[in-house]
Design an enzyme around this catalytic site. Structure first.
Site, PDB file in Angstrom:
ATOM      1  N   GLY A   1      -3.474   9.030  -4.005  1.00  0.00           N
ATOM      2  CA  GLY A   1      -4.729   9.528  -4.590  1.00  0.00           C
ATOM      3  C   GLY A   1      -4.594  10.766  -5.452  1.00  0.00           C
ATOM      4  O   GLY A   1      -5.199  10.861  -6.519  1.00  0.00           O
TER       5      GLY A   1
ATOM      6  N   ASP B   1       0.863  -1.194   0.000  1.00  0.00           N
ATOM      7  CA  ASP B   1       0.000   0.000   0.000  1.00  0.00           C
ATOM      8  C   ASP B   1       0.892   1.235   0.000  1.00  0.00           C
ATOM      9  O   ASP B   1       2.091   1.153   0.288  1.00  0.00           O
ATOM     10  CB  ASP B   1      -0.926   0.005   1.233  1.00  0.00           C
ATOM     11  CG  ASP B   1      -1.895   1.194   1.216  1.00  0.00           C
ATOM     12  OD1 ASP B   1      -2.447   1.502   0.140  1.00  0.00           O
ATOM     13  OD2 ASP B   1      -2.086   1.829   2.267  1.00  0.00           O
TER      14      ASP B   1
ATOM     15  N   CYS C   1      -4.379  -1.769  -1.926  1.00  0.00           N
ATOM     16  CA  CYS C   1      -4.559  -0.343  -2.213  1.00  0.00           C
ATOM     17  C   CYS C   1      -5.511  -0.253  -3.392  1.00  0.00           C
ATOM     18  O   CYS C   1      -5.214  -0.783  -4.475  1.00  0.00           O
ATOM     19  CB  CYS C   1      -3.195   0.258  -2.571  1.00  0.00           C
ATOM     20  SG  CYS C   1      -3.264   1.960  -3.123  1.00  0.00           S
TER      21      CYS C   1
ATOM     22  N   CYS D   1     -11.108   2.678  -0.199  1.00  0.00           N
ATOM     23  CA  CYS D   1      -9.704   3.067   0.037  1.00  0.00           C
ATOM     24  C   CYS D   1      -9.345   2.379   1.335  1.00  0.00           C
ATOM     25  O   CYS D   1     -10.068   2.513   2.336  1.00  0.00           O
ATOM     26  CB  CYS D   1      -9.557   4.580   0.169  1.00  0.00           C
ATOM     27  SG  CYS D   1      -7.947   5.081   0.839  1.00  0.00           S
TER      28      CYS D   1
END
Ligand code: DGL
Length: 288
Positions: free
Chosen positions: A40, A7, A70, A204
């Site tokens: 993001g 992640d 992720c 998320c």
């Protein structure tokens, strides 16, 4: 032989915890790309390059299979890596692969695999609405809308981008600020739908760390599809079909970071104890 869990930061620990419970004997190596979190707000090519670098680090540390824990990496990078890089990749004679977490989540949300033949809605079936909270990059990719549409035409997806939230969680923002952000996004989703969704996805992995805040902010009775459990179930199924990645080891757990190996109170509260991260650069490379 180990399973890597990747992640941008501490969010993937929510997936790791479910994998750890489901595969107690698997050797798991977690990598947080905290030097580059959050993903993001980044562009697509950057996310692809960072995800590939994360997989390389995990393969280098001995993983043969990487779970992209992720949504942003799964949405933006996985297909490219599967098309352009992963096929034929081997280490020490073993095949290497990476898996995402979005398809297992959608299968859990719709109850259908993508190959399900009957995707036409029943004439009288009411349209159900699935709310998705995600990063800006995942929302832009429309991956949840696209993957749901492959399976169910009677499910409408409404995605609420939460551009600031993963970064706040990663930075260990105060509880009141996190709660205010979650409340605002839950209210915005309900307003856009015109009522409560029939189900919701924390799309998320960071958001599960504040999952209780989402549960409190959403109208009572909205079920949350649990991405970590869906991922663990899908991985069990994958491993049964791919014994070359067998999840039997010594139950070793390693936590690597590309950033500063600092304590993270929010993540530790979620995890239920201290987490000892090591610098990823020092991860030993297995013999070729
Ligand atoms: N936890 C990640 C996800 O599931 C990434 C969040 C971020 O880095 O922006 O999307």
């Amino acid at each position: 032989m180990a399973i890597g869990v990747f992640d941008s930061g501490v969010g993937g620990l929510t997936i790791h915890r479910a994998l750890s419970a489901r595969f107690p004997r698997a050797d798991l190596i977690y990598l947080a790309d905290q030097a580059h979190a959050p993903y993001g707000p980044r562009g697509g090519e950057e996310i692809v390059a960072l995800t590939r670098a994360g997989c390389e680090t995990l393969f280098g540390a001995g993983a043969t299979l990487v779970v992209l824990a992720c949504n942003t990496a799964s949405a933006i990078a996985l297909r490219r890596l599967q098309q352009e890089w992963l096929p034929g990749l081997r280490a020490g004679g073993r095949p290497l692969n990476a898996l995402g977490i979005i398809v297992p989540t959608i299968e859990a949300a719709t109850g259908l695999p993508w190959s399900h033949p009957g995707i036409e809605p029943q004439p009288q079936a009411p349209v159900r609405t699935l709310g998705v909270f995600s990063t800006a990059a995942t929302a832009r990719s429309a991956v949840y809308e696209t993957e749901v549409a492959k399976r169910r035409h009677d499910v409408r997806v409404v995605t609420e981008p939460c551009p600031e939230l993963a970064g706040m969680i990663e930075a260990g923002a105060p509880e009141a600020a996190l709660r205010a952000a979650v409340d605002a996004h839950a209210a915005a989703l309900v307003a856009r739908i015109g009522g409560p969704p029939d189900g919701a996805v924390l799309g998320c992995t960071h958001y599960e760390i504040v999952g209780d805040m989402f549960r409190a902010a959403l109208p009572p009775g909205v079920p949350l599809i649990h991405q970590p459990d869906a991922t663990a179930a899908a991985l069990e199924d994958y491993l049964a079909r791919h014994p070359e990645h067998a999840a039997d080891g010594t139950g070793a757990r390693r936590f690597l970071t590309t950033g500063r190996a600092a304590r993270h109170a929010l993540a530790e509260a979620f995890w239920g104890g201290p987490l000892a991260f090591e610098p990823a650069a020092a991860a030993p490379r297995p013999a070729a």
